[in-house]
Write a protein that holds these residues in place. Structure first.
Motif, PDB file in Angstrom:
ATOM      1  N   ARG A 119       0.831  -1.206   0.000  1.00  0.00           N
ATOM      2  CA  ARG A 119       0.000   0.000   0.000  1.00  0.00           C
ATOM      3  C   ARG A 119       0.863   1.253   0.000  1.00  0.00           C
ATOM      4  O   ARG A 119       0.519   2.252  -0.648  1.00  0.00           O
ATOM      5  CB  ARG A 119      -0.946  -0.011   1.202  1.00  0.00           C
ATOM      6  CG  ARG A 119      -2.193  -0.862   0.994  1.00  0.00           C
ATOM      7  CD  ARG A 119      -3.220  -0.634   2.079  1.00  0.00           C
ATOM      8  NE  ARG A 119      -2.839  -1.250   3.333  1.00  0.00           N
ATOM      9  CZ  ARG A 119      -3.170  -2.487   3.700  1.00  0.00           C
ATOM     10  NH1 ARG A 119      -3.898  -3.238   2.894  1.00  0.00           N
ATOM     11  NH2 ARG A 119      -2.782  -2.979   4.869  1.00  0.00           N
ATOM     12  N   ALA A 144       2.415   1.744  -3.474  1.00  0.00           N
ATOM     13  CA  ALA A 144       1.417   2.165  -4.454  1.00  0.00           C
ATOM     14  C   ALA A 144       1.197   3.671  -4.454  1.00  0.00           C
ATOM     15  O   ALA A 144       0.640   4.214  -5.427  1.00  0.00           O
ATOM     16  CB  ALA A 144       0.095   1.452  -4.202  1.00  0.00           C
ATOM     17  N   ILE A 155      -3.220  -4.639  -4.972  1.00  0.00           N
ATOM     18  CA  ILE A 155      -2.139  -4.137  -4.116  1.00  0.00           C
ATOM     19  C   ILE A 155      -2.036  -5.058  -2.916  1.00  0.00           C
ATOM     20  O   ILE A 155      -3.004  -5.200  -2.160  1.00  0.00           O
ATOM     21  CB  ILE A 155      -2.427  -2.685  -3.653  1.00  0.00           C
ATOM     22  CG1 ILE A 155      -2.553  -1.749  -4.865  1.00  0.00           C
ATOM     23  CG2 ILE A 155      -1.348  -2.191  -2.707  1.00  0.00           C
ATOM     24  CD1 ILE A 155      -3.074  -0.365  -4.522  1.00  0.00           C
TER      25      ILE A 155
END
Length: 326
Positions: free
Chosen positions: A231, A234, A280
């Protein structure tokens, strides 16, 4: 698991150089080849300070020269920007240099803004001629006829495989009519995905290149050792999308701990819509979500975008994705 491939944009990182981006694209091709990915494609974009794939055929050659077996191609060439004859010469040259390894994906969007389109000396109405241009290109890549006065050299007889790429129903209809494989850009425009795939499969007409429909689906995948790490990684891609909405042109930024400190609620909603076809997480998360994606789309192949700031973590992401797919 179905074949996996990679879409490469040659992103320039903050603190890196344009040469770094091109060499990292080549290194990614080598890494992908060792991991068993089927192909690596590069996309034509112009007037973007953070993207180095504008001279698409040259970047393809750079990657192909550093690899041996993986297919390398365009995902895609924006055909309205070019004379089909010139593209036949370029990709015929690539096929001559790297036989049996070159793909030519074609799109009808300009891949840039209207001001840059004028700098390219192209008329925006050229997009209306896209179907005819595809057929012209296909003819130049076919064996030359006895009385053919204009021949692409090299190019004629190379029969480089063509793909139609798009994010709308138009591309699906054209790919079906011409009997060509079809790639859908769901990694940034997923809204029409299901309808486009249905139309493509329902209307497909067999051709010399393809006896049956073949659908490739783009998906963002950011993989790491844990869901939390993924996360964070990303956020570099998420910031890039927020910058697009702001009209800012920045190089790819390092990840941040909390993306909600960067974008506004409106930007989050816009980016969320464009990036909704994203996975993700850790290997287990990626494995589960890849399977769900395949079940939903019945795709014949997935093309992965893994937009990560750190080059080594990006290579690791593709390792995790390949492992998850097994």
């Amino acid at each position: 698991m179905i074949p996996l491939s990679i879409l490469e944009l040659g992103r320039v990182r903050e603190g890196g150089s344009r040469r770094d981006a091109l060499d990292e694209a080549r290194a990614l091709g080598q890494h992908a080849e060792a991991l068993g990915y089927r192909r690596i494609w590069v996309a034509e974009h112009h007037n973007s300070s953070g993207v180095t794939t504008a001279a698409t055929s040259l970047v393809i050659s750079h990657i192909a020269a550093g690899t041996k077996t993986i297919r390398v191609g365009a995902g895609g060439i924006m055909l309205p920007n070019h004379a089909p004859y010139v593209i036949a010469e370029q990709f015929g040259t690539l096929e001559t240099l790297y036989p049996g390894r070159i793909d030519l994906g074609l799109g009808r969007a300009p891949g840039t803004d209207q001001l840059t389109l004028r700098a390219l000396r192209r008329d925006p109405s050229n997009a209306d001629n896209f179907p005819q241009d595809v057929l012209e290109l296909q003819a130049f890549l076919a064996p030359a006829g006895l009385n053919q006065r204009i021949e692409a050299v090299p190019g004629s007889g190379s029969e480089v495989p063509l793909w139609i790429l798009g994010s709308s129903l138009f591309g699906a209809q054209l790919a079906a009519e011409l009997g060509l494989p079809y790639g859908f850009a769901s990694h940034f425009a997923p809204q029409a995905l299901d309808q486009a795939l249905a139309i493509y499969r329902e209307r497909f007409k067999a051709s010399e290149q393809a006896a049956s429909p073949y659908a490739l689906v783009g998906v963002n995948v950011i993989a790491a050792e844990t869901d939390d790490e993924a996360r964070v990684l990303a956020t570099s891609q998420q910031m890039s999308f927020a910058d697009i909405f702001r009209g800012q042109r920045r190089l790819m930024q390092p990840p941040i701990a909390d993306i909600d400190t960067y974008w506004t609620p409106a930007e989050r909603a816009q980016a969320g819509q464009m990036l909704s076809f994203s996975i993700i997480g850790s290997k287990e998360t990626v494995r589960r979500r890849l399977q769900q994606t395949i079940e939903r789309t019945q795709a014949d192949e997935l093309m992965i975008v893994s937009d990560i700031y750190d080059h080594q973590k990006r290579l690791r992401s593709f390792e995790i994705i390949a492992d998850a797919a097994r």
